[in-house]
Write a protein that holds these residues in place. Structure first.
Motif, PDB file in Angstrom:
ATOM      1  N   GLY A 145      14.699  15.207 -40.776  1.00  0.00           N
ATOM      2  CA  GLY A 145      13.385  16.328 -40.119  1.00  0.00           C
ATOM      3  C   GLY A 145      13.096  17.319 -40.089  1.00  0.00           C
ATOM      4  N   GLU A 146      12.762  18.342 -39.659  1.00  0.00           N
ATOM      5  CA  GLU A 146      12.097  19.471 -40.181  1.00  0.00           C
ATOM      6  C   GLU A 146      13.250  20.134 -40.093  1.00  0.00           C
ATOM      7  OE1 GLU A 146       9.231  20.913 -40.802  1.00  0.00           O
ATOM      8  OE2 GLU A 146       7.830  19.330 -39.677  1.00  0.00           O
ATOM      9  N   VAL A 147      14.423  19.884 -39.212  1.00  0.00           N
ATOM     10  CA  VAL A 147      15.320  20.847 -39.057  1.00  0.00           C
ATOM     11  C   VAL A 147      15.683  20.877 -40.336  1.00  0.00           C
ATOM     12  CG1 VAL A 147      17.241  19.508 -38.655  1.00  0.00           C
ATOM     13  CG2 VAL A 147      17.602  21.328 -37.853  1.00  0.00           C
ATOM     14  N   ALA A 148      16.267  19.863 -41.256  1.00  0.00           N
ATOM     15  CA  ALA A 148      16.992  20.728 -42.161  1.00  0.00           C
ATOM     16  C   ALA A 148      16.152  21.032 -43.900  1.00  0.00           C
ATOM     17  CB  ALA A 148      16.631  19.386 -43.767  1.00  0.00           C
ATOM     18  N   SER A 149      15.075  21.574 -43.405  1.00  0.00           N
ATOM     19  CA  SER A 149      14.409  22.768 -44.069  1.00  0.00           C
ATOM     20  C   SER A 149      14.982  24.301 -43.597  1.00  0.00           C
ATOM     21  CB  SER A 149      13.215  23.622 -43.796  1.00  0.00           C
ATOM     22  OG  SER A 149      11.761  22.382 -44.154  1.00  0.00           O
ATOM     23  N   ASN A 150      16.343  24.665 -42.673  1.00  0.00           N
ATOM     24  CA  ASN A 150      16.741  25.856 -42.374  1.00  0.00           C
ATOM     25  C   ASN A 150      17.915  25.917 -43.650  1.00  0.00           C
ATOM     26  OD1 ASN A 150      16.123  27.263 -39.834  1.00  0.00           O
ATOM     27  ND2 ASN A 150      15.968  24.883 -39.416  1.00  0.00           N
ATOM     28  N   TYR A 151      18.502  24.570 -44.313  1.00  0.00           N
ATOM     29  CA  TYR A 151      19.444  24.617 -45.227  1.00  0.00           C
ATOM     30  C   TYR A 151      19.515  24.719 -46.543  1.00  0.00           C
ATOM     31  CZ  TYR A 151      22.105  24.290 -40.093  1.00  0.00           C
ATOM     32  OH  TYR A 151      22.345  24.714 -39.537  1.00  0.00           O
ATOM     33  N   ILE A 152      17.906  24.532 -46.940  1.00  0.00           N
ATOM     34  CA  ILE A 152      17.622  23.688 -48.104  1.00  0.00           C
ATOM     35  C   ILE A 152      17.361  25.234 -49.033  1.00  0.00           C
ATOM     36  CG2 ILE A 152      15.900  23.144 -49.490  1.00  0.00           C
ATOM     37  CD1 ILE A 152      15.098  21.015 -47.690  1.00  0.00           C
ATOM     38  N   ILE A 153      17.947  24.918 -50.329  1.00  0.00           N
ATOM     39  CA  ILE A 153      17.862  25.819 -51.044  1.00  0.00           C
ATOM     40  C   ILE A 153      16.684  25.723 -52.221  1.00  0.00           C
ATOM     41  CG2 ILE A 153      19.093  26.738 -52.811  1.00  0.00           C
ATOM     42  CD1 ILE A 153      21.375  25.868 -52.156  1.00  0.00           C
ATOM     43  N   LYS A 154      16.626  24.482 -52.861  1.00  0.00           N
ATOM     44  CA  LYS A 154      15.613  23.983 -53.278  1.00  0.00           C
ATOM     45  C   LYS A 154      15.773  22.540 -53.426  1.00  0.00           C
ATOM     46  CE  LYS A 154      18.134  24.723 -58.032  1.00  0.00           C
ATOM     47  NZ  LYS A 154      18.025  25.936 -59.386  1.00  0.00           N
ATOM     48  N   GLN A 155      14.795  22.225 -54.552  1.00  0.00           N
ATOM     49  CA  GLN A 155      15.100  20.799 -54.668  1.00  0.00           C
ATOM     50  C   GLN A 155      15.282  20.465 -55.806  1.00  0.00           C
ATOM     51  OE1 GLN A 155      14.655  18.914 -51.517  1.00  0.00           O
ATOM     52  NE2 GLN A 155      14.689  17.898 -53.063  1.00  0.00           N
ATOM     53  N   GLY A 156      16.657  19.546 -56.838  1.00  0.00           N
ATOM     54  CA  GLY A 156      16.987  19.730 -58.406  1.00  0.00           C
ATOM     55  C   GLY A 156      17.040  18.179 -58.148  1.00  0.00           C
ATOM     56  N   GLY A 157      16.709  17.438 -59.893  1.00  0.00           N
ATOM     57  CA  GLY A 157      17.457  16.156 -60.032  1.00  0.00           C
ATOM     58  C   GLY A 157      17.503  15.448 -61.177  1.00  0.00           C
ATOM     59  N   CYS A 158      17.418  14.947 -62.216  1.00  0.00           N
ATOM     60  CA  CYS A 158      17.265  14.614 -63.448  1.00  0.00           C
ATOM     61  C   CYS A 158      16.519  14.866 -65.000  1.00  0.00           C
ATOM     62  CB  CYS A 158      17.601  13.341 -63.289  1.00  0.00           C
ATOM     63  SG  CYS A 158      19.071  12.583 -62.044  1.00  0.00           S
ATOM     64  N   SER A 159      17.903  14.469 -65.883  1.00  0.00           N
ATOM     65  CA  SER A 159      16.317  15.123 -67.322  1.00  0.00           C
ATOM     66  C   SER A 159      15.269  13.937 -66.439  1.00  0.00           C
ATOM     67  CB  SER A 159      17.916  14.528 -68.049  1.00  0.00           C
ATOM     68  OG  SER A 159      17.082  14.926 -69.662  1.00  0.00           O
TER      69      SER A 159
ATOM     70  N   CYS B  20      14.530  15.106 -56.420  1.00  0.00           N
ATOM     71  CA  CYS B  20      14.588  14.215 -55.370  1.00  0.00           C
ATOM     72  C   CYS B  20      15.808  14.649 -54.608  1.00  0.00           C
ATOM     73  CB  CYS B  20      14.537  12.860 -55.806  1.00  0.00           C
ATOM     74  SG  CYS B  20      16.166  11.760 -55.951  1.00  0.00           S
ATOM     75  N   TYR B  21      17.050  15.278 -55.803  1.00  0.00           N
ATOM     76  CA  TYR B  21      18.196  16.028 -55.365  1.00  0.00           C
ATOM     77  C   TYR B  21      18.012  17.404 -54.099  1.00  0.00           C
ATOM     78  CZ  TYR B  21      21.090  12.966 -57.855  1.00  0.00           C
ATOM     79  OH  TYR B  21      21.763  11.749 -58.131  1.00  0.00           O
ATOM     80  N   THR B  22      17.279  17.321 -53.153  1.00  0.00           N
ATOM     81  CA  THR B  22      17.809  18.675 -52.062  1.00  0.00           C
ATOM     82  C   THR B  22      19.241  19.055 -52.143  1.00  0.00           C
ATOM     83  OG1 THR B  22      16.872  17.133 -50.449  1.00  0.00           O
ATOM     84  CG2 THR B  22      17.404  19.216 -49.456  1.00  0.00           C
ATOM     85  N   GLN B  23      19.471  20.395 -52.300  1.00  0.00           N
ATOM     86  CA  GLN B  23      20.306  21.349 -52.015  1.00  0.00           C
ATOM     87  C   GLN B  23      20.235  22.028 -51.355  1.00  0.00           C
ATOM     88  OE1 GLN B  23      19.018  21.575 -57.683  1.00  0.00           O
ATOM     89  NE2 GLN B  23      21.608  22.255 -56.812  1.00  0.00           N
ATOM     90  N   TYR B  24      21.373  22.167 -50.727  1.00  0.00           N
ATOM     91  CA  TYR B  24      21.942  22.792 -49.130  1.00  0.00           C
ATOM     92  C   TYR B  24      22.675  23.986 -49.141  1.00  0.00           C
ATOM     93  CZ  TYR B  24      19.819  18.689 -47.632  1.00  0.00           C
ATOM     94  OH  TYR B  24      19.077  17.450 -47.290  1.00  0.00           O
ATOM     95  N   GLU B  25      22.672  24.750 -48.407  1.00  0.00           N
ATOM     96  CA  GLU B  25      23.269  26.031 -48.789  1.00  0.00           C
ATOM     97  C   GLU B  25      23.880  25.554 -46.720  1.00  0.00           C
ATOM     98  OE1 GLU B  25      25.177  30.650 -48.517  1.00  0.00           O
ATOM     99  OE2 GLU B  25      22.664  29.687 -49.061  1.00  0.00           O
TER     100      GLU B  25
END
Length: 708
Positions: free
Chosen positions: A297-311, A317-322
């Motif tokens: 949900g929207e609350v996740a945005s508060n912890y998202i750094i960026k999206q990562g992914g494969c070669s 599709c990999y959400t990267q969080y702090e």
């Protein structure tokens, strides 16, 4: 034999003798690569009587002709091995994304065969054509994050690494191989590597993949990115209305979750707004999949750094969080994952959870802590069966029966009651180190049921935690809840969760049913595709669709492409009437390899791999149980599938309860499509000869299980 696409070499490393050799891979080109090559090598070289942890067992890390070629969503690696945890101990695969698969290709190899067993901890170092077996005693015992960091520091940042954690070292059946980024290969590959004292691999490849027609590949890339590709799971309609889009997802729920006002709040330099991502704007594709918001949900945005992914993948599709709250518990705050471990953290907390900094953030934080711990310990979840089994253990009260009193009392129950993230971390640690009776759930659902005498009813039970789709120890992976008989059929075909996304990618794309129905029926015929919870009785076109999805998964794991994104069944383009292009896989294969592949010839080659899977499963079940009939054993369906939703009848709108007689008819039709004996579900000689697998037919005949 083609000289494009494939590297042409197989690297063989014997950990017992220390011998390292290079072999020609061209004899395996008819098996495409990856999975197909791995299956053929295992079949030829490893008797199916071999225990996965024996010295004679082997692991085949394989990549296909498309990996490393710049084809979108091709940064995959397939690992073939014998299962240590599912019924029959037959052939299975681990699947890895990230960057290590392309590195193996750039180093000049289509596959790495690991055989034998070292007496001391080692890792395999591959520096192009320089290959060595190196001491790993200094990283044995370390978690995957530390071990990967040390290998990178020692060898250089140009090396990609992947290692096992304590779970693999301790031969926990549920053990993974992990990169430093959190890409993981499951299926128990970590336990087989641990049995060989193989901590991991470090790979540097500075070569390239030779492509037959680079201009055609570029043309196809542009076509795919502009006209065909969607968001994660190839969802083709944005979840939130956008000015350019005719449709948005009903309820705003699908994986095209990026939208104006949704942001990476913790992005370096300040928050980044996703804005709109119109079809055709290739530079904004990476903003489409705001996976953390889809998950939590929207609350996740508060912890998202960026999206990562494969070669080679624009989807990210990999959400990267702090996750700042974890620092208060002396836990790492950086988390990156895209699938089940980062979804199901609250299942470790049967008493309930409590929020941290924001309303509704409990599952984000607890899932982050447990996900990172699983990755660090190298512990696999078996598509959340680990979490479900633990939750059931607590909720049912069985945990008080199966754990010795001292062990039960030693658990920090106050952490569980308070929603403390350290609770999940401690449970995961105990399982990874095989501490106590609790660690039984890390040996697999099947082992747990047998050890604790839970009986067949554990698989039959109707409850929200039971998703076991066979009696073989693995759960469903988008089965009848997404595509009725079709999904249920291909969920029965493997020796682990099927990981087929061909149908869930359509059904949950967000587009109206009338739109997806028109597309699917244009490809597979009238009546092939039902609306969710509105299933109609089985028909021949559904069997054809199930066969296409089943064989298609084998192609993706052999080529090696991402099955979360492929095939391009749909499109986000209104001008295309939202229809995809099922010829694109063959077009890419032809452009990369120079072989004149067509959709039909590629499906034939893919079906050859499906036939090998079925033969090896039949042999394993015959060896271990004396079975001569896969239909009634391997393919048996638990009762909950037919007994759930007691207020509904099968085929009534509002349920995905299935009908027993209809599913038996579905098996009939599917077996006929595959060329298998209807009574036993085992391939006939005529079918195997058709695919050049006469030696497998002879093997079945010698064992007395070849259909008459």
């Amino acid at each position: 034999m083609a000289t494009y696409g494939w590297a042409g070499n197989i690297l063989r490393v014997n950990l017992t003798t220390g011998n390292i050799s290079i072999e020609d891979s061209t004899k395996y080109q008819e098996y495409i690569g990856g999975m197909g090559m791995g299956y053929r090598i295992i079949y030829e070289e490893v008797p199916l009587t071999t225990h996965p942890h024996d010295e004679a067992s082997k692991i085949v890390m394989g990549v296909g002709p498309l990996t490393g070629s710049s084809v979108p969503c091709s940064g995959r690696m397939n690992i073939s091995l014998l299962s240590s945890w599912s019924k029959g101990k037959s052939i299975i695969d681990a699947h890895m994304g990230g960057h290590i698969g392309p590195r193996i290709k750039y180093a000049g190899y289509d596959a790495i065969i690991v055989e034998g067993k070292s007496s001391t901890p080692v890792y395999i170092k591959i520096d192009n054509d320089k290959v060595s077996i190196e001491d790993a005693s200094h990283i044995w015992g370390k978690g995957t994050f530390d071990a990967n960091r040390i290998l990178t520091e020692e060898n250089g940042r140009e090396f990609e690494t992947a290692v096992i954690g304590p779970a693999g070292e301790n031969l926990v059946n549920y053990a993974t191989l992990n990169t430093s980024f959190g890409n993981s290969g499951g299926g128990g590959v970590g336990s087989v590597m641990g049995s060989k004292k193989l901590k991991g691999i470090a790979v540097r490849g500075t070569g390239s993949v030779k492509v037959a027609d680079i201009n055609r590949v570029k043309e196809l890339n542009e076509y795919m990115l502009k006209d065909l590709i969607g968001a994660n799971n190839n969802h083709n309609v944005p979840a939130v209305p956008q000015s350019w889009a005719e449709y948005s997802a009903v309820g705003g729920k699908n994986r095209w979750s990026g939208a104006p006002g949704r942001r990476w709040e913790k992005a370096e330099g300040g928050p980044i707004d996703m804005g709109e991502q119109p079809c055709g704007d290739v530079n904004r594709i990476a903003y489409r999949t705001l996976k953390g918001v889809f998950d939590h949900g929207e609350v996740a945005s508060n912890y998202i750094i960026k999206q990562g992914g494969c070669s080679a993948c624009p989807i990210r599709c990999y959400t990267q969080y702090e996750m700042d709250p974890l620092a208060d518990y002396d836990l790492p705050v950086y988390v990156s994952n895209t699938c089940v471990p980062v979804l199901y953290g609250k299942m470790f907390y049967p008493s309930g959870v409590k929020d941290f900094e924001y309303e509704g953030d409990a599952n984000v934080i607890l899932s982050g802590a447990s996900s990172r711990a699983q990755d660090d310990m190298g512990l696999w979840c078996n598509y959340a069966n680990l979490q479900r089994d633990f939750n059931w253990l607590c909720v049912s009260g069985k945990i008080k029966e199966v754990l010795p009193q001292a062990e039960y009392d030693s658990l920090p129950w106050e952490w569980e009651k308070n929603g403390d993230p350290r609770w999940a971390v401690e449970i995961i640690r105990r399982i990874a180190y095989k501490e106590g009776e609790l660690a039984t759930i890390g040996e697999g659902t099947l082992a747990m049921v047998e050890k604790w005498n839970l009986g067949k009813e554990y698989f039959d039970a109707i409850n929200s935690n039971n998703t076991n789709i066979t009696y073989n120890g693995y759960p469903k992976h988008h089965a009848n809840e997404d595509s009725g008989q079709i999904g249920l059929l291909f969920n029965l075909m493997y020796n682990r969760d099927c990981m087929i996304h061909h149908l869930t990618n359509v059904e949950n794309s967000g587009a109206p049913y009338e739109v997806t129905k028109a597309t699917m029926e244009s490809f597979f015929g009238e009546g092939c595709y039902d609306n969710k919870k509105a299933y109609k009785p089985m028909n021949r076109n559904k069997a054809k669709l199930a066969k296409w999805a089943f064989n298609g998964k084998q192609f993706h794991d052999s080529a090696t492409l991402c099955n979360w994104m492929w095939p391009m069944t749909q499109s986000p383009s209104k001008e295309r009437n939202y229809a995809g292009d099922l010829n694109l896989e063959a077009d890419f294969m032809a452009a990369v390899t120079g072989v004149n592949y067509t959709k039909e010839s590629l499906e034939f080659a893919s079906e050859r791999i499906s036939q090998m899977l079925r033969v090896m499963t039949a042999i394993s079940f015959n060896i271990n149980f004396g079975d001569t009939n896969l239909r009634d054993t391997h393919d048996a369906i638990p009762e909950w599938v037919f007994e759930q939703d007691p207020d509904f009848a099968p085929f009534e709108e509002g349920t995905y309860k299935m009908d027993r007689a209809d599913m038996e008819l579905a098996k009939d039709y599917f077996y006929e499509e595959m060329g298998w004996d209807i009574k036993t579900g085992i391939p006939t000689r005529a079918t195997l000869e058709k695919f050049g697998l006469g030696d497998m037919a002879d093997d079945l005949a010698a064992r007395g299980i070849l259909p008459a």
